[in-house]
Motif scaffolding. Structure first.
Motif, short mmCIF file in Angstrom:
data_model
loop_
_atom_site.label_atom_id
_atom_site.label_comp_id
_atom_site.label_asym_id
_atom_site.label_seq_id
_atom_site.Cartn_x
_atom_site.Cartn_y
_atom_site.Cartn_z
N GLY A 15 50.84 30.37 15.43
CA GLY A 15 52.23 30.03 15.68
C GLY A 15 52.81 29.38 14.53
O GLY A 15 52.38 29.21 13.45
N SER A 16 54.03 28.56 15.03
CA SER A 16 54.59 27.57 13.83
C SER A 16 55.08 26.53 14.62
O SER A 16 55.40 26.46 15.89
N VAL A 17 55.33 25.45 13.78
CA VAL A 17 55.96 24.30 14.38
C VAL A 17 57.13 23.85 13.26
O VAL A 17 57.17 24.40 12.22
N LEU A 18 58.26 23.22 13.96
CA LEU A 18 59.30 22.84 13.33
C LEU A 18 58.98 21.18 12.70
O LEU A 18 59.07 20.54 13.64
N LEU A 19 59.15 20.98 11.49
CA LEU A 19 59.08 19.67 11.04
C LEU A 19 60.43 18.81 11.56
O LEU A 19 61.24 19.44 11.84
N ASP A 20 60.57 17.75 11.61
CA ASP A 20 61.63 16.80 12.01
C ASP A 20 62.68 17.11 11.04
O ASP A 20 63.75 17.01 11.63
N GLY A 22 63.58 20.34 10.35
CA GLY A 22 63.87 21.69 10.35
C GLY A 22 63.05 22.85 9.67
O GLY A 22 63.08 23.84 9.82
N THR A 23 62.01 22.29 8.90
CA THR A 23 61.17 22.94 8.21
C THR A 23 60.13 23.98 8.82
O THR A 23 59.38 23.04 9.62
N PRO A 24 60.18 25.28 9.19
CA PRO A 24 59.18 25.75 9.80
C PRO A 24 57.65 25.77 9.01
O PRO A 24 57.68 26.03 7.82
N VAL A 25 56.79 25.41 9.67
CA VAL A 25 55.32 25.64 9.04
C VAL A 25 54.52 26.35 10.08
O VAL A 25 54.03 25.99 11.09
N ILE A 59 48.56 23.26 7.68
CA ILE A 59 48.17 22.76 8.97
C ILE A 59 46.73 23.07 9.46
O ILE A 59 46.38 24.03 9.44
N THR A 60 46.12 21.80 9.61
CA THR A 60 44.60 21.86 9.85
C THR A 60 44.11 21.53 11.40
O THR A 60 43.22 21.90 11.79
N LEU A 61 45.41 21.01 11.95
CA LEU A 61 44.91 20.36 13.61
C LEU A 61 46.50 20.46 14.07
O LEU A 61 47.36 19.77 13.54
N VAL A 62 46.47 21.01 15.29
CA VAL A 62 47.56 20.96 16.26
C VAL A 62 47.22 20.45 17.56
O VAL A 62 46.43 20.76 18.26
N THR A 63 47.71 19.10 18.13
CA THR A 63 47.59 18.74 19.43
C THR A 63 48.67 18.15 19.99
O THR A 63 49.72 17.98 19.11
N LEU A 64 48.73 17.82 21.18
CA LEU A 64 50.00 17.32 21.79
C LEU A 64 50.22 15.82 21.63
O LEU A 64 49.17 15.10 21.23
N ALA A 65 51.29 15.62 21.31
CA ALA A 65 51.73 14.44 20.91
C ALA A 65 51.66 13.25 22.27
O ALA A 65 52.45 13.80 23.24
N THR A 66 51.46 12.24 21.96
CA THR A 66 51.22 11.22 23.07
C THR A 66 52.20 9.86 22.90
O THR A 66 52.01 9.54 21.74
N LEU A 67 52.45 9.38 23.91
CA LEU A 67 53.48 8.33 23.49
C LEU A 67 52.69 7.01 23.43
O LEU A 67 51.76 6.65 24.04
#
Length: 67
Positions: A15-20, A22-25, A59-67
């Motif tokens: 899939g893809s993510v949006l950087l802060d 707005g850039t899709p990667v 991107i080499t890794l995607v995981t959920l962000a934790t607070l």
């Protein structure tokens, strides 16, 4: 670095993510599998790790962000 999940295809696990800014990667199945996730929904905040590639950041890794 953090980003927002933008697209995700459960069949290909890519899939893809949006950087802060707005850039899709895009990310591939290997990056998704490296994070140990089972599912990703658009809008979720994620943590990503990148490596430089000849075409820019990869991107080499995607995981959920934790607070």
């Amino acid at each position: 670095m953090q980003a927002t999940a933008y697209t995700y295809d459960p069949e290909t696990r890519s899939g893809s993510v949006l950087l802060d800014d707005g850039t899709p990667v895009p990310f591939d199945a290997a990056a998704f599998d490296a994070g140990g996730l089972l599912l990703l929904r658009p809008g979720q905040r994620v943590r990503i790790e990148t490596a430089e590639d000849t075409n820019g950041p990869r991107i080499t890794l995607v995981t959920l962000a934790t607070l």
